[in-house]
Design an enzyme around this catalytic site. Sequence first.
Site, PDB file in Angstrom:
ATOM      1  N   ASP A 154      -0.473  -5.591   9.494  1.00 50.01           N
ATOM      2  CA  ASP A 154      -1.487  -4.645   9.057  1.00 50.01           C
ATOM      3  C   ASP A 154      -2.708  -5.490   8.689  1.00 50.01           C
ATOM      4  OD1 ASP A 154      -1.624  -1.952   6.552  1.00 50.01           O
ATOM      5  OD2 ASP A 154      -3.113  -2.744   7.937  1.00 50.01           O
TER       6      ASP A 154
ATOM      7  N   LYS B 294     -13.195  -1.510   6.034  1.00 50.32           N
ATOM      8  CA  LYS B 294     -13.792  -2.361   5.020  1.00 50.32           C
ATOM      9  C   LYS B 294     -14.744  -3.394   5.593  1.00 50.32           C
ATOM     10  CE  LYS B 294      -9.940  -0.777   2.898  1.00 50.32           C
ATOM     11  NZ  LYS B 294      -8.947   0.058   3.626  1.00 50.32           N
TER      12      LYS B 294
ATOM     13  N   TRP C 100       0.860  -1.179   0.000  1.00 47.29           N
ATOM     14  CA  TRP C 100       0.000   0.000   0.000  1.00 47.29           C
ATOM     15  C   TRP C 100       0.896   1.229   0.000  1.00 47.29           C
ATOM     16  CZ3 TRP C 100      -1.932   2.684   4.861  1.00 47.29           C
ATOM     17  CH2 TRP C 100      -2.954   3.601   4.575  1.00 47.29           C
TER      18      TRP C 100
END
Lengths: 414, 415
Positions: A223, A259, A142
């Site tokens: 993460d 999400k 990311w």
Amino acid sequence: MEATASAAAASVFDHLEQAPEDPILGITVAYNKDPHPGKVNLGVGAYRTEEGKPLILNVVRRAEERLLADRSKNKEYLPITGLADFNKRSAMLILGSDSPAVVEKRLVTAQCLSGTGSLRVGAEFLARHYGVKLVFLPTPTWGNHFKVFMNAGLAVKTYRYYDNKTRGLDYEGMLEDIGAAPSGSVILLHACAHNPTGVDPTPQQWEGIRQAIRNRGHLPFFDSAYQGFASGSLDKDALAVRTFVADGGECFIAQSFAKNMGLYGERVGALSIVSKSSGVATRVESQLKLVIRPMYSNPPIHGASIVALVLGDGDLFSEWTVELKGMADRIISMRHKLYDALRARGTPGDWTHILKQIGMFSFTGLNKEQVQFMTREYRIYMTLDGRISMAGLSLKTVPLLADAIHAAVTGAKA
Amino acid sequence: MSTAAAPASSVPAGARSGWWEAVQPAARDPILGVTEAFLADSDPKKVNVGVGAYRNDEGKPVVLECVRKAEQIIAGKQNMEYLPMGGLVKFNDLSVKLAYGDTAPVLEEKRVAAVQTLSGTGACRLFADFQKRFKPDSRIYIPVPTWANHHNIWRDARVEAHTFRYYKPSTRGLDFEGLMEDLKKAPEGSFVLLHACAHNPTGVDPTADQWKEMSQLFKSNGLFPFFDMAYQGFASGDTVRDAQAIRIFMEDGHQLACAQSFAKNMGLYGQRVGCLSVVCDNSQQAVNVKSQLQQIARPMYSNPPLHGAQIVTTVLSDPELKEQWYKEVKVMADRIIGMREALKSNLEKLGSSLPWKHITEQIGMFCYSGLTEDQVDRLTKEFHIYMTRNGRISMAGVTTGNVEYLANAIHEVTK
């Protein structure tokens, strides 16, 4: 004209240039500017329904209604480390309620601003208190990871991860680089549904990675932005994290509920630090507060209250798992549809990686020129690294995307 | 202890015992730690005049009615998508109008870069990081005393910090001569932190004339004014009046910056709603500055939280709700002013020989009582009264129910 007698001095910030658009969020900006009706946004990783609309989960709506109806609830400051109930339940969600870290109270959890905030607070803590100020990120990762760690004052290096040729994991390269990293380095790991590639290690590979990390005395920093969203199963998606915690070693975990609970804009997340003993945990928490207080004082209440409600209510929790699986399943089905559409067009190349990759994103393997072509000629908005957000696809838009990919790959003119 | 079966490959023998053994326990936050201690106290007479959060006369936190209505309007309608990095655009527009005036020329000329932030703290931190990035050799001048967290913020941003005199203990008022003397010595290009109104912790504000003099000094010496405005509307009950310092500086053509918080004046504390604005030369520069502020926000929290900003936007953009808000803010401000008068008159009734007029001369949420650390400790130990050790009393925690008890206790420890 000058409004006052003395000449208006030029601003002290006159020398600033305009910063470039964020590579990911900038895609949505460009998409929004495009007046073309057939445009498709496959940029930012936000879930869309089959109708292409954002989704608010039913359980979230119901939790919000309950909160709204409860007039006894106030808007006072949360403690610096956030809502205690939220922290407890978040940690149990990723670690499992029977986790040794939970049972033995070797755990500190702080509510933070979603995944980004959890990473940043963890990074700042490491920069202050950890001996090895070096973090290794997978290639690719990311985009925002780099600045998160660098701005916190850590040096950043990378380890091999994605294999261009196989469009899968470069397992050997990864182990080699982890083995070569200075002992005690921080190793950033995507807990599941690697962003941007969608390529995850198998359970066996995770075991090899765990051993390599522990043998070098490295510190794993997970993460976890897609728990439940990747496979549809909360437990399955937490496997890697739990294996590491089970070996008794220490780790950091950044969790996001953006999400999997669709709470994107409410910025809900948690940083958990698993340490060797509970005494350490108390001291660690006190130091975390010193990082947080001068950054934003205390975290926002709304999103965390929703999550705490859902996680703490048996019915809401069950319903959530069903809605979560629904989202994951729709994405998996889009993968199949896209794959089938490309095969049907006879698009050259092996597209099985679309099926093998997991989570919200697919790393198509398309290059920058091909992406720009697709945006220009087919109004497909996606990041220049070839990443597409599968969550942005629908039965209606799959054919369009397949056409665009086909054209880009075969070099067809518009 | 742990009875977990040894896994296939655990941490190798000889590895150090853990990473964090050397981590020292950090000192409790001087402000938020007070509430922690208060909550742990079981004495029924306990009084919390520590943290600056408004309480009604029953000592309860308040959710404003205009906020409740706004939440009803928002409920069930919005999606929860990410905001842009700079936050909700409409929120930013309404915030800066509130701070600078609806028809401020700088707004009409689009010269203000504004981003939504994590309340006032987040606005200050974003600016401090921005200052460090683009003016790395500049200093920040911070008043003495100030909100303790200001020092933490600029320190964590690694900006060289200096102080200037502000509060004069002998008068319990403004040390204006000291302030001007100290700021005159600040090198050109220095940034100065100013509390727009209701100075925290002292409640001592400059007069309009003093603000004007300061503004002239800033101009002639090339100092950058940074306003922390956490109490607009809350200080006098009038949002325009409370922003007068900013308006004075704006009239003099300063390019200033302002951190706004909606924690107190809209009672949105835990929602973390604020706005950082920077006045620029022209609209292109405002675009540049905003983009750079966003670059700092992105690796910190990506984008700010939605809910609180939606509430503020709903209230400020609906004429009826806005009117209601003005009224509710005035009620809060008036109650505090009333409690100041009550505390002062109670102390005088008790026959205290010390001067207490500063209680009613100071403005806003806090009263800088002049109590020493020892006296504060006695108040806590003997009377279960909680305040910060600098003698700062949060007047918002004073009620008709506890003002006599509080006055009595203060008299006991000061006579």
